[in-house]
Write a protein that holds these residues in place. Sequence first.
Motif, PDB file in Angstrom:
ATOM      1  N   THR A   1      26.581   4.783   2.745  1.00 59.33           N
ATOM      2  CA  THR A   1      27.930   4.335   2.619  1.00 59.33           C
ATOM      3  C   THR A   1      28.788   4.922   1.586  1.00 59.33           C
ATOM      4  OG1 THR A   1      27.447   2.382   3.910  1.00 59.33           O
ATOM      5  CG2 THR A   1      29.688   2.379   2.752  1.00 59.33           C
ATOM      6  N   ILE A   2      28.417   4.557   0.403  1.00 61.68           N
ATOM      7  CA  ILE A   2      28.866   5.262  -0.982  1.00 61.68           C
ATOM      8  C   ILE A   2      28.646   6.665  -1.275  1.00 61.68           C
ATOM      9  CG2 ILE A   2      29.010   4.818  -3.506  1.00 61.68           C
ATOM     10  CD1 ILE A   2      28.406   1.905  -2.927  1.00 61.68           C
ATOM     11  N   GLY A   3      27.364   6.890  -1.233  1.00 61.92           N
ATOM     12  CA  GLY A   3      26.867   8.473  -1.410  1.00 61.92           C
ATOM     13  C   GLY A   3      27.821   9.482  -0.675  1.00 61.92           C
ATOM     14  N   SER A   4      27.850   9.155   0.775  1.00 61.32           N
ATOM     15  CA  SER A   4      28.353  10.128   1.336  1.00 61.32           C
ATOM     16  C   SER A   4      30.006  10.300   1.210  1.00 61.32           C
ATOM     17  CB  SER A   4      28.342   9.710   3.092  1.00 61.32           C
ATOM     18  OG  SER A   4      29.157   8.408   3.181  1.00 61.32           O
ATOM     19  N   GLN A   5      30.617   9.239   0.485  1.00 59.42           N
ATOM     20  CA  GLN A   5      31.890   9.663   0.426  1.00 59.42           C
ATOM     21  C   GLN A   5      32.051  10.365  -1.228  1.00 59.42           C
ATOM     22  OE1 GLN A   5      34.511   8.522   1.954  1.00 59.42           O
ATOM     23  NE2 GLN A   5      33.023   8.093   3.657  1.00 59.42           N
ATOM     24  N   VAL A   6      30.827   9.919  -1.889  1.00 61.77           N
ATOM     25  CA  VAL A   6      30.877  10.812  -3.339  1.00 61.77           C
ATOM     26  C   VAL A   6      30.560  12.465  -2.629  1.00 61.77           C
ATOM     27  CG1 VAL A   6      29.336  11.250  -5.397  1.00 61.77           C
ATOM     28  CG2 VAL A   6      30.228   8.907  -4.600  1.00 61.77           C
TER      29      VAL A   6
ATOM     30  N   ALA B   1      22.620   7.424  -6.173  1.00 60.15           N
ATOM     31  CA  ALA B   1      23.439   6.425  -5.493  1.00 60.15           C
ATOM     32  C   ALA B   1      22.662   5.741  -4.208  1.00 60.15           C
ATOM     33  CB  ALA B   1      24.603   6.674  -4.653  1.00 60.15           C
ATOM     34  N   ALA B   2      21.264   5.955  -4.646  1.00 62.85           N
ATOM     35  CA  ALA B   2      20.242   5.629  -3.497  1.00 62.85           C
ATOM     36  C   ALA B   2      19.780   4.173  -3.955  1.00 62.85           C
ATOM     37  CB  ALA B   2      19.051   6.481  -3.565  1.00 62.85           C
ATOM     38  N   ALA B   3      19.098   3.410  -2.850  1.00 61.76           N
ATOM     39  CA  ALA B   3      18.383   2.235  -2.919  1.00 61.76           C
ATOM     40  C   ALA B   3      17.447   2.231  -1.796  1.00 61.76           C
ATOM     41  CB  ALA B   3      19.232   1.039  -3.260  1.00 61.76           C
ATOM     42  N   THR B   4      16.354   1.523  -1.975  1.00 60.62           N
ATOM     43  CA  THR B   4      15.386   1.223  -0.946  1.00 60.62           C
ATOM     44  C   THR B   4      15.501   0.082  -0.076  1.00 60.62           C
ATOM     45  OG1 THR B   4      13.802  -0.283  -2.425  1.00 60.62           O
ATOM     46  CG2 THR B   4      13.462   2.106  -2.409  1.00 60.62           C
TER      47      THR B   4
ATOM     48  N   ARG C   1      24.255  16.479 -16.268  1.00 63.36           N
ATOM     49  CA  ARG C   1      24.899  15.125 -16.240  1.00 63.36           C
ATOM     50  C   ARG C   1      23.841  14.377 -15.319  1.00 63.36           C
ATOM     51  NH1 ARG C   1      27.708  15.978 -20.807  1.00 63.36           N
ATOM     52  NH2 ARG C   1      29.489  17.419 -20.167  1.00 63.36           N
ATOM     53  N   LEU C   2      24.218  13.011 -15.281  1.00 68.95           N
ATOM     54  CA  LEU C   2      23.472  12.011 -14.564  1.00 68.95           C
ATOM     55  C   LEU C   2      24.597  10.907 -14.617  1.00 68.95           C
ATOM     56  CD1 LEU C   2      21.241  10.579 -12.837  1.00 68.95           C
ATOM     57  CD2 LEU C   2      20.427   9.676 -15.069  1.00 68.95           C
ATOM     58  N   VAL C   3      24.967  10.754 -13.155  1.00 67.53           N
ATOM     59  CA  VAL C   3      25.818   9.688 -13.214  1.00 67.53           C
ATOM     60  C   VAL C   3      25.057   8.385 -12.368  1.00 67.53           C
ATOM     61  CG1 VAL C   3      27.869   8.634 -11.719  1.00 67.53           C
ATOM     62  CG2 VAL C   3      27.796  11.082 -12.894  1.00 67.53           C
ATOM     63  N   TYR C   4      24.874   7.265 -12.732  1.00 69.81           N
ATOM     64  CA  TYR C   4      23.967   6.333 -12.117  1.00 69.81           C
ATOM     65  C   TYR C   4      24.836   5.107 -11.668  1.00 69.81           C
ATOM     66  CZ  TYR C   4      20.802   2.671 -12.113  1.00 69.81           C
ATOM     67  OH  TYR C   4      19.854   1.410 -11.523  1.00 69.81           O
ATOM     68  N   THR C   5      24.453   4.966 -10.525  1.00 70.31           N
ATOM     69  CA  THR C   5      25.002   3.727  -9.778  1.00 70.31           C
ATOM     70  C   THR C   5      24.059   2.699  -9.450  1.00 70.31           C
ATOM     71  OG1 THR C   5      24.891   4.606  -7.530  1.00 70.31           O
ATOM     72  CG2 THR C   5      26.910   5.179  -8.406  1.00 70.31           C
ATOM     73  N   GLY C   6      24.490   1.534  -9.525  1.00 73.07           N
ATOM     74  CA  GLY C   6      23.499   0.460  -9.274  1.00 73.07           C
ATOM     75  C   GLY C   6      24.228  -0.765  -8.626  1.00 73.07           C
TER      76      GLY C   6
END
Length: 121
Positions: free
Chosen positions: A11-16, A71-74, A102-107
């Motif tokens: 959901t989020i990653g595809s928009q990114v 932007a991934a999670a199990t 660069r690393l952009v981390y989402t949680g």
Amino acid sequence: MKVLVLGGTGTIGSQVAHSLMRRGAWVTILCRSESSAGDAEALGAYPLRGDIATPQQWMGAIRSFDAVIQAAATFDTRISIVDSRLLEQLLEKLGQHVRRRRLVYTGGGWLYGDCSQPVNE
């Protein structure tokens, strides 16, 4: 700019991923299955087969990217363990390169552990 998006078919990653491509970035999406590889291609991105739970299998590809967006999670009982290990390995691998990346981390809420009260992100 070459960007690897972990969770890029979600959901989020595809928009990114879509937003990055609109701005001219070369986007690769980590894909666990043939189905998600097809989804990545449908977005206009390049699939890289792999799983966030086993980053050692695809981590060597990191050197070819300018940035990584996590932007991934199990979304299972291993969520915090997999996320922590993935972040440790990403930081280690990215730190080994002379060229700055660069690393952009989402949680998500799992970052807070067990909470007796609702947590507001």
